[in-house]
Design an enzyme around this catalytic site. Structure first.
Site, PDB file in Angstrom:
ATOM      1  N   LYS A   9       0.832  -1.205   0.000  1.00  0.00           N
ATOM      2  CA  LYS A   9       0.000   0.000   0.000  1.00  0.00           C
ATOM      3  C   LYS A   9       0.872   1.263   0.000  1.00  0.00           C
ATOM      4  O   LYS A   9       2.090   1.186   0.198  1.00  0.00           O
ATOM      5  CB  LYS A   9      -0.934  -0.053   1.220  1.00  0.00           C
ATOM      6  CG  LYS A   9      -1.937  -1.214   1.177  1.00  0.00           C
ATOM      7  CD  LYS A   9      -2.886  -1.139   2.369  1.00  0.00           C
ATOM      8  CE  LYS A   9      -3.838  -2.316   2.409  1.00  0.00           C
ATOM      9  NZ  LYS A   9      -4.783  -2.205   3.541  1.00  0.00           N
ATOM     10  N   TYR A  49     -12.363  -2.666  -3.390  1.00  0.00           N
ATOM     11  CA  TYR A  49     -12.955  -2.679  -2.055  1.00  0.00           C
ATOM     12  C   TYR A  49     -14.479  -2.629  -2.118  1.00  0.00           C
ATOM     13  O   TYR A  49     -15.112  -1.994  -1.267  1.00  0.00           O
ATOM     14  CB  TYR A  49     -12.399  -1.522  -1.224  1.00  0.00           C
ATOM     15  CG  TYR A  49     -10.973  -1.732  -0.752  1.00  0.00           C
ATOM     16  CD1 TYR A  49     -10.623  -2.825   0.048  1.00  0.00           C
ATOM     17  CD2 TYR A  49      -9.967  -0.830  -1.073  1.00  0.00           C
ATOM     18  CE1 TYR A  49      -9.321  -3.022   0.494  1.00  0.00           C
ATOM     19  CE2 TYR A  49      -8.654  -1.013  -0.622  1.00  0.00           C
ATOM     20  CZ  TYR A  49      -8.343  -2.103   0.159  1.00  0.00           C
ATOM     21  OH  TYR A  49      -7.056  -2.295   0.618  1.00  0.00           O
ATOM     22  N   PHE A  57     -16.041   3.981   7.033  1.00  0.00           N
ATOM     23  CA  PHE A  57     -14.616   4.300   6.892  1.00  0.00           C
ATOM     24  C   PHE A  57     -14.153   4.364   5.445  1.00  0.00           C
ATOM     25  O   PHE A  57     -13.004   4.699   5.170  1.00  0.00           O
ATOM     26  CB  PHE A  57     -13.739   3.324   7.697  1.00  0.00           C
ATOM     27  CG  PHE A  57     -13.733   1.888   7.217  1.00  0.00           C
ATOM     28  CD1 PHE A  57     -12.931   1.489   6.148  1.00  0.00           C
ATOM     29  CD2 PHE A  57     -14.513   0.923   7.854  1.00  0.00           C
ATOM     30  CE1 PHE A  57     -12.914   0.169   5.710  1.00  0.00           C
ATOM     31  CE2 PHE A  57     -14.501  -0.403   7.417  1.00  0.00           C
ATOM     32  CZ  PHE A  57     -13.696  -0.778   6.344  1.00  0.00           C
ATOM     33  N   ARG A  85      -2.176 -14.316   4.309  1.00  0.00           N
ATOM     34  CA  ARG A  85      -2.974 -13.688   5.382  1.00  0.00           C
ATOM     35  C   ARG A  85      -2.293 -13.918   6.735  1.00  0.00           C
ATOM     36  O   ARG A  85      -2.250 -13.032   7.578  1.00  0.00           O
ATOM     37  CB  ARG A  85      -4.393 -14.271   5.415  1.00  0.00           C
ATOM     38  CG  ARG A  85      -5.267 -13.926   4.229  1.00  0.00           C
ATOM     39  CD  ARG A  85      -5.704 -12.498   4.151  1.00  0.00           C
ATOM     40  NE  ARG A  85      -6.629 -12.083   5.186  1.00  0.00           N
ATOM     41  CZ  ARG A  85      -7.277 -10.906   5.178  1.00  0.00           C
ATOM     42  NH1 ARG A  85      -7.103 -10.047   4.179  1.00  0.00           N
ATOM     43  NH2 ARG A  85      -8.083 -10.582   6.151  1.00  0.00           N
ATOM     44  N   THR A  91      -5.874  -7.036  10.777  1.00  0.00           N
ATOM     45  CA  THR A  91      -5.927  -5.713  10.138  1.00  0.00           C
ATOM     46  C   THR A  91      -5.179  -4.633  10.916  1.00  0.00           C
ATOM     47  O   THR A  91      -4.430  -3.841  10.344  1.00  0.00           O
ATOM     48  CB  THR A  91      -7.412  -5.294   9.974  1.00  0.00           C
ATOM     49  OG1 THR A  91      -8.097  -6.347   9.287  1.00  0.00           O
ATOM     50  CG2 THR A  91      -7.548  -4.006   9.195  1.00  0.00           C
ATOM     51  N   ARG A 102       2.256  -6.885   9.610  1.00  0.00           N
ATOM     52  CA  ARG A 102       1.582  -5.743  10.230  1.00  0.00           C
ATOM     53  C   ARG A 102       2.038  -5.562  11.675  1.00  0.00           C
ATOM     54  O   ARG A 102       2.074  -4.443  12.190  1.00  0.00           O
ATOM     55  CB  ARG A 102       0.063  -5.931  10.131  1.00  0.00           C
ATOM     56  CG  ARG A 102      -0.444  -5.741   8.691  1.00  0.00           C
ATOM     57  CD  ARG A 102      -1.831  -6.281   8.498  1.00  0.00           C
ATOM     58  NE  ARG A 102      -2.424  -5.875   7.225  1.00  0.00           N
ATOM     59  CZ  ARG A 102      -3.612  -6.254   6.809  1.00  0.00           C
ATOM     60  NH1 ARG A 102      -4.354  -7.077   7.554  1.00  0.00           N
ATOM     61  NH2 ARG A 102      -4.082  -5.836   5.653  1.00  0.00           N
ATOM     62  N   ASN A 112      -1.718  -0.200   7.121  1.00  0.00           N
ATOM     63  CA  ASN A 112      -1.230  -1.510   7.547  1.00  0.00           C
ATOM     64  C   ASN A 112      -0.418  -2.204   6.443  1.00  0.00           C
ATOM     65  O   ASN A 112      -0.325  -3.421   6.400  1.00  0.00           O
ATOM     66  CB  ASN A 112      -2.398  -2.374   8.037  1.00  0.00           C
ATOM     67  CG  ASN A 112      -3.500  -2.468   6.995  1.00  0.00           C
ATOM     68  OD1 ASN A 112      -3.309  -2.073   5.846  1.00  0.00           O
ATOM     69  ND2 ASN A 112      -4.628  -3.010   7.376  1.00  0.00           N
ATOM     70  N   HIS A 115      -1.968  -5.476   1.420  1.00  0.00           N
ATOM     71  CA  HIS A 115      -3.240  -6.159   1.204  1.00  0.00           C
ATOM     72  C   HIS A 115      -2.952  -7.575   0.741  1.00  0.00           C
ATOM     73  O   HIS A 115      -2.038  -7.791  -0.058  1.00  0.00           O
ATOM     74  CB  HIS A 115      -4.070  -5.449   0.128  1.00  0.00           C
ATOM     75  CG  HIS A 115      -5.235  -6.274  -0.344  1.00  0.00           C
ATOM     76  ND1 HIS A 115      -6.432  -6.312   0.332  1.00  0.00           N
ATOM     77  CD2 HIS A 115      -5.368  -7.134  -1.390  1.00  0.00           C
ATOM     78  CE1 HIS A 115      -7.251  -7.152  -0.280  1.00  0.00           C
ATOM     79  NE2 HIS A 115      -6.636  -7.668  -1.336  1.00  0.00           N
ATOM     80  N   GLU A 126      -9.682 -10.363  -7.662  1.00  0.00           N
ATOM     81  CA  GLU A 126      -8.737  -9.251  -7.473  1.00  0.00           C
ATOM     82  C   GLU A 126      -7.574  -9.328  -8.464  1.00  0.00           C
ATOM     83  O   GLU A 126      -7.101  -8.302  -8.946  1.00  0.00           O
ATOM     84  CB  GLU A 126      -8.222  -9.257  -6.031  1.00  0.00           C
ATOM     85  CG  GLU A 126      -9.320  -8.893  -5.029  1.00  0.00           C
ATOM     86  CD  GLU A 126      -8.889  -9.049  -3.576  1.00  0.00           C
ATOM     87  OE1 GLU A 126      -7.713  -9.400  -3.317  1.00  0.00           O
ATOM     88  OE2 GLU A 126      -9.733  -8.824  -2.689  1.00  0.00           O
TER      89      GLU A 126
HETATM   90  P1  IDP Z   1      -7.955  -6.553   5.727  1.00  0.00           P
HETATM   91  O1  IDP Z   1      -7.056  -5.679   4.886  1.00  0.00           O
HETATM   92  O2  IDP Z   1      -7.249  -7.090   6.933  1.00  0.00           O
HETATM   93  O3  IDP Z   1      -8.672  -7.630   4.932  1.00  0.00           O
HETATM   94  P2  IDP Z   1     -10.536  -5.167   5.821  1.00  0.00           P
HETATM   95  O4  IDP Z   1     -11.444  -5.211   6.999  1.00  0.00           O
HETATM   96  O5  IDP Z   1     -10.927  -5.918   4.589  1.00  0.00           O
HETATM   97  O6  IDP Z   1      -9.079  -5.572   6.336  1.00  0.00           O
HETATM   98  O7  IDP Z   1     -10.363  -3.623   5.441  1.00  0.00           O
HETATM   99  C1  IDP Z   1      -9.699  -3.234   4.263  1.00  0.00           C
HETATM  100  C2  IDP Z   1      -8.736  -2.110   4.593  1.00  0.00           C
HETATM  101  O8  IDP Z   1      -9.478  -0.956   4.985  1.00  0.00           O
HETATM  102  C3  IDP Z   1      -7.804  -2.395   5.773  1.00  0.00           C
HETATM  103  O9  IDP Z   1      -6.667  -3.137   5.426  1.00  0.00           O
HETATM  104  C4  IDP Z   1      -7.459  -1.009   6.243  1.00  0.00           C
HETATM  105  O10 IDP Z   1      -6.432  -0.417   5.428  1.00  0.00           O
HETATM  106  C5  IDP Z   1      -8.763  -0.266   6.003  1.00  0.00           C
HETATM  107  N1  IDP Z   1      -9.635  -0.242   7.195  1.00  0.00           N
HETATM  108  C6  IDP Z   1     -10.265  -1.294   7.783  1.00  0.00           C
HETATM  109  N2  IDP Z   1     -11.016  -0.911   8.821  1.00  0.00           N
HETATM  110  C7  IDP Z   1     -10.872   0.439   8.892  1.00  0.00           C
HETATM  111  C8  IDP Z   1     -11.425   1.427   9.777  1.00  0.00           C
HETATM  112  O11 IDP Z   1     -12.209   1.130  10.691  1.00  0.00           O
HETATM  113  N3  IDP Z   1     -11.021   2.716   9.552  1.00  0.00           N
HETATM  114  C9  IDP Z   1     -10.173   3.064   8.547  1.00  0.00           C
HETATM  115  N4  IDP Z   1      -9.647   2.151   7.695  1.00  0.00           N
HETATM  116  C10 IDP Z   1      -9.989   0.859   7.862  1.00  0.00           C
HETATM  117 MG    MG Z   2     -10.263  -7.552   3.586  1.00  0.00          MG
END
Ligand code: IDP
Ligand code: MG
Length: 154
Positions: A9, A49, A57, A85, A91, A102, A112, A115, A126
Site C-alpha cells: 500500500k 474494495y 470508513f 494472510r 488488520t 503488520r 497496515n 493487502h 482481485e
Molecule cells: P484486511 O485488509 O485485513 O482484509 P478489511 O477489513 O478488509 O481488512 O479492510 C480493508 C482495509 O481498509 C484495511 O486493510 C485497512 O487499510 C482499512 N480499514 C479497515 N477498517 C478500517 C477502519 O475502521 N477505519 C479506517 N480504515 C480501515
Molecule cells: Mg479484507
C-alpha cells in the site's frame, strides 16, 4: 497451485519497505508471477474494495489507497491465500503479533502496509482487477523441489 493478489500500500511505498516486504514473500517460498507499480484510481478502489464501499470508513480508505503509488503482485504457492494472510496478521497493527508483517512494521488500523486476498474466490477476482492475463508469467522455479514435498502441491 494457488495464487493470491498482494498490494504494497502507499504507506509501504512511502516508507521504502517494498524490498523488505518482497523479501519476506520470497524467503517464505512463494513464487512471484506478476509485479507492477501503479496508482489506484477512485474507480479501481471501488472495484477492489466493493465490500467496503458503503461502510463509514470507506472515504478514509479511498483517500489512503489513492494517495500514492502501490505495488501490485501475484504470488503463487501451496495455500498461498491463507499463507499470506497469516504472514500479514490481523488488520490492526496494534493487535498484530510480532513476527507478522503488520505486527513488525506498523501501529495503524488503516496504514497496515499490505493487502492480501482473503479467499481463493476473492483472489481470482482481485487478480483480474489488477492484471491482464498476459501480465502474469508462468514459469517453473528450479527451487520447486526444495520448497515443499510433492504430496503438498495442490
Ligand atoms: P484486511 O485488509 O485485513 O482484509 P478489511 O477489513 O478488509 O481488512 O479492510 C480493508 C482495509 O481498509 C484495511 O486493510 C485497512 O487499510 C482499512 N480499514 C479497515 N477498517 C478500517 C477502519 O475502521 N477505519 C479506517 N480504515 C480501515
Ligand atoms: Mg479484507
Amino acid at each position: 497451485m494457488e495464487r493470491t493478489l498482494i498490494l504494497f500500500k502507499p504507506d509501504a511505498v512511502q516508507r521504502r519497505l517494498c524490498g523488505t516486504l518482497l523479501s519476506r514473500l520470497e524467503t517464505k517460498g512463494l513464487k512471484i508471477v506478476g509485479l507492477k507499480m501503479l496508482r489506484v484510481t477512485k474507480e479501481l478502489s471501488a472495484k477492489h474494495y466493493a465490500e467496503h464501499v458503503t461502510k463509514s470508513f470507506y472515504p478514509l480508505l479511498e483517500a489512503f489507497i489513492t494517495s500514492g503509488p502501490v505495488v501490485a503482485l501475484v504470488a503463487e504457492g501451496p495455500n498461498a491465500v491463507a499463507v499470506v494472510r497469516t504472514m500479514m496478521g490481523p488488520t490492526n497493527g496494534q493487535q498484530a503479533a510480532p513476527g507478522t508483517i503488520r505486527g513488525d512494521f506498523g501501529v495503524s488500523r488503516q496504514m497496515n502496509l499490505m493487502h492480501g486476498s482473503d479467499s481463493p474466490e476473492a483472489a481470482q477476482k482481485e487478480i483480474a482487477v489488477y492484471f491482464q492475463p498476459n501480465e502474469l508469467v508462468s514459469y517453473e522455479s528450479s527451487l520447486k523441489d526444495w520448497v515443499c514435498a510433492a504430496d503438498e502441491v495442490k
